[in-house]
Design a protein around this motif. Structure first.
Motif, PDB file in Angstrom:
ATOM      1  N   ARG A   1      73.448   6.779 -38.835  1.00  0.00           N
ATOM      2  CA  ARG A   1      74.539   6.107 -39.544  1.00  0.00           C
ATOM      3  C   ARG A   1      73.978   4.997 -40.435  1.00  0.00           C
ATOM      4  O   ARG A   1      74.459   4.759 -41.544  1.00  0.00           O
ATOM      5  N   GLU A   2      72.937   4.313 -39.942  1.00  0.00           N
ATOM      6  CA  GLU A   2      72.296   3.275 -40.757  1.00  0.00           C
ATOM      7  C   GLU A   2      71.626   3.896 -41.983  1.00  0.00           C
ATOM      8  O   GLU A   2      71.690   3.336 -43.089  1.00  0.00           O
TER       9      GLU A   2
ATOM     10  N   PRO B   1      72.412  23.385 -32.903  1.00  0.00           N
ATOM     11  CA  PRO B   1      73.710  23.085 -32.276  1.00  0.00           C
ATOM     12  C   PRO B   1      73.860  21.617 -31.858  1.00  0.00           C
ATOM     13  O   PRO B   1      74.985  21.138 -31.709  1.00  0.00           O
ATOM     14  N   ASN B   2      72.752  20.922 -31.667  1.00  0.00           N
ATOM     15  CA  ASN B   2      72.799  19.486 -31.353  1.00  0.00           C
ATOM     16  C   ASN B   2      72.770  18.633 -32.619  1.00  0.00           C
ATOM     17  O   ASN B   2      73.461  17.613 -32.716  1.00  0.00           O
TER      18      ASN B   2
ATOM     19  N   VAL C   1      77.104  15.015 -38.456  1.00  0.00           N
ATOM     20  CA  VAL C   1      78.503  14.846 -38.859  1.00  0.00           C
ATOM     21  C   VAL C   1      79.058  13.517 -38.356  1.00  0.00           C
ATOM     22  O   VAL C   1      79.721  12.774 -39.090  1.00  0.00           O
ATOM     23  N   ALA C   2      78.743  13.186 -37.100  1.00  0.00           N
ATOM     24  CA  ALA C   2      79.224  11.934 -36.509  1.00  0.00           C
ATOM     25  C   ALA C   2      78.605  10.711 -37.173  1.00  0.00           C
ATOM     26  O   ALA C   2      79.106   9.594 -37.020  1.00  0.00           O
ATOM     27  N   SER C   3      77.511  10.927 -37.920  1.00  0.00           N
ATOM     28  CA  SER C   3      76.786   9.822 -38.548  1.00  0.00           C
ATOM     29  C   SER C   3      77.002   9.735 -40.054  1.00  0.00           C
ATOM     30  O   SER C   3      76.337   8.957 -40.727  1.00  0.00           O
ATOM     31  N   GLY C   4      77.911  10.563 -40.589  1.00  0.00           N
ATOM     32  CA  GLY C   4      78.213  10.489 -42.014  1.00  0.00           C
ATOM     33  C   GLY C   4      77.466  11.477 -42.882  1.00  0.00           C
ATOM     34  O   GLY C   4      77.452  11.346 -44.109  1.00  0.00           O
TER      35      GLY C   4
ATOM     36  N   LEU D   1      62.638  21.729 -41.162  1.00  0.00           N
ATOM     37  CA  LEU D   1      63.260  20.982 -42.248  1.00  0.00           C
ATOM     38  C   LEU D   1      64.769  21.128 -42.170  1.00  0.00           C
ATOM     39  O   LEU D   1      65.305  22.233 -42.320  1.00  0.00           O
ATOM     40  N   ALA D   2      65.433  20.024 -41.920  1.00  0.00           N
ATOM     41  CA  ALA D   2      66.892  19.982 -41.944  1.00  0.00           C
ATOM     42  C   ALA D   2      67.312  19.105 -43.103  1.00  0.00           C
ATOM     43  O   ALA D   2      66.864  17.968 -43.232  1.00  0.00           O
ATOM     44  N   LEU D   3      68.155  19.641 -43.960  1.00  0.00           N
ATOM     45  CA  LEU D   3      68.654  18.913 -45.121  1.00  0.00           C
ATOM     46  C   LEU D   3      70.126  18.612 -44.923  1.00  0.00           C
ATOM     47  O   LEU D   3      70.890  19.463 -44.443  1.00  0.00           O
ATOM     48  N   ALA D   4      70.527  17.416 -45.291  1.00  0.00           N
ATOM     49  CA  ALA D   4      71.924  17.009 -45.152  1.00  0.00           C
ATOM     50  C   ALA D   4      72.352  16.209 -46.379  1.00  0.00           C
ATOM     51  O   ALA D   4      71.524  15.624 -47.076  1.00  0.00           O
ATOM     52  N   VAL D   5      73.655  16.203 -46.613  1.00  0.00           N
ATOM     53  CA  VAL D   5      74.243  15.462 -47.728  1.00  0.00           C
ATOM     54  C   VAL D   5      75.118  14.363 -47.167  1.00  0.00           C
ATOM     55  O   VAL D   5      75.845  14.564 -46.174  1.00  0.00           O
TER      56      VAL D   5
END
Length: 199
Positions: A128-129, A168-169, A175-178, A192-196
């Motif tokens: 989240r930070e 799955p974790n 999502v919970a962190s924005g 490699l995990a990519l997120a927006v």
């Protein structure tokens, strides 16, 4: 300093001097992971938990001379190793905990974190930070130069269902962190995990 911060510092201080020589062939994997962030000239990017700064060179190449590259790490010995390797030429090194970054909200376009997630004391809060300092639509790359199974084998352990990096974790944690997970790769040769960053 918390017990966790002290433990992380001790772990990496003991390994800082020979860290790069232990993993000499990881450069192309770092460069390929940075390319997945799709950074552009002038972008502002943080290498969170930058260690010896192995991502700083490809990050600088991606954002060009007008971009901003910051490497933050909790361990002075790791930052000193980055300076010895000359990587401070490619980005500004900051002694900081990713749990409390000295950066303005929304001031970055992207965050790169190599081997980061397993060292976060409070993953949801810490992610989240990272989201706080990234603009809406900005990106996050969680990277490791080998996949979960290969890393576990190297360390002589088994992957457990509780592993935060398991999709799955990781997906609900992000999502919970924005963040919203957009791509997930876990192969022997890389994780490699990519997120927006959600708006």
């Amino acid at each position: 300093m918390s017990d966790h911060q002290t433990h992380v510092q001790e772990f990496f201080t003991a390994r800082a001097a020979d860290w790069d020589s232990r993993f000499p062939d990881d450069g192309p994997a770092y460069a390929a992971a940075v390319a997945e962030l799709r950074l552009r000239e002038g972008h502002r990017v943080l290498d969170a938990g930058c260690g010896t700064g192995r991502a700083l060179t490809p990050l600088r190449a991606a954002v060009g001379p007008s971009g901003v590259v910051v490497g933050a790490d909790l361990t002075p010995a790791m930052l000193a190793a980055a300076v010895r390797a000359g990587r401070d030429r490619h980005g500004r090194l900051v002694l900081a905990d990713v749990a409390a970054l000295p950066l303005r909200p929304g001031s970055l376009d992207a965050v790169f974190g190599a081997g980061l997630i397993s060292h976060l004391p409070r993953p949801a809060e810490n992610l989240r930070e990272l989201a706080r300092v990234v603009r809406p639509g900005g990106t996050l790359a969680l990277f490791h130069p080998i996949g979960r199974a290969a890393l576990a084998a190297r360390q002589g352990r088994q992957i457990t269902p509780e592993d935060l990096r398991a999709e799955p974790n990781l997906r609900p944690l992000l999502v919970a962190s924005g963040w919203r997970l957009t791509s997930y790769v876990d192969e022997d040769v890389r994780f490699l995990a990519l997120a927006v960053r959600d708006s």
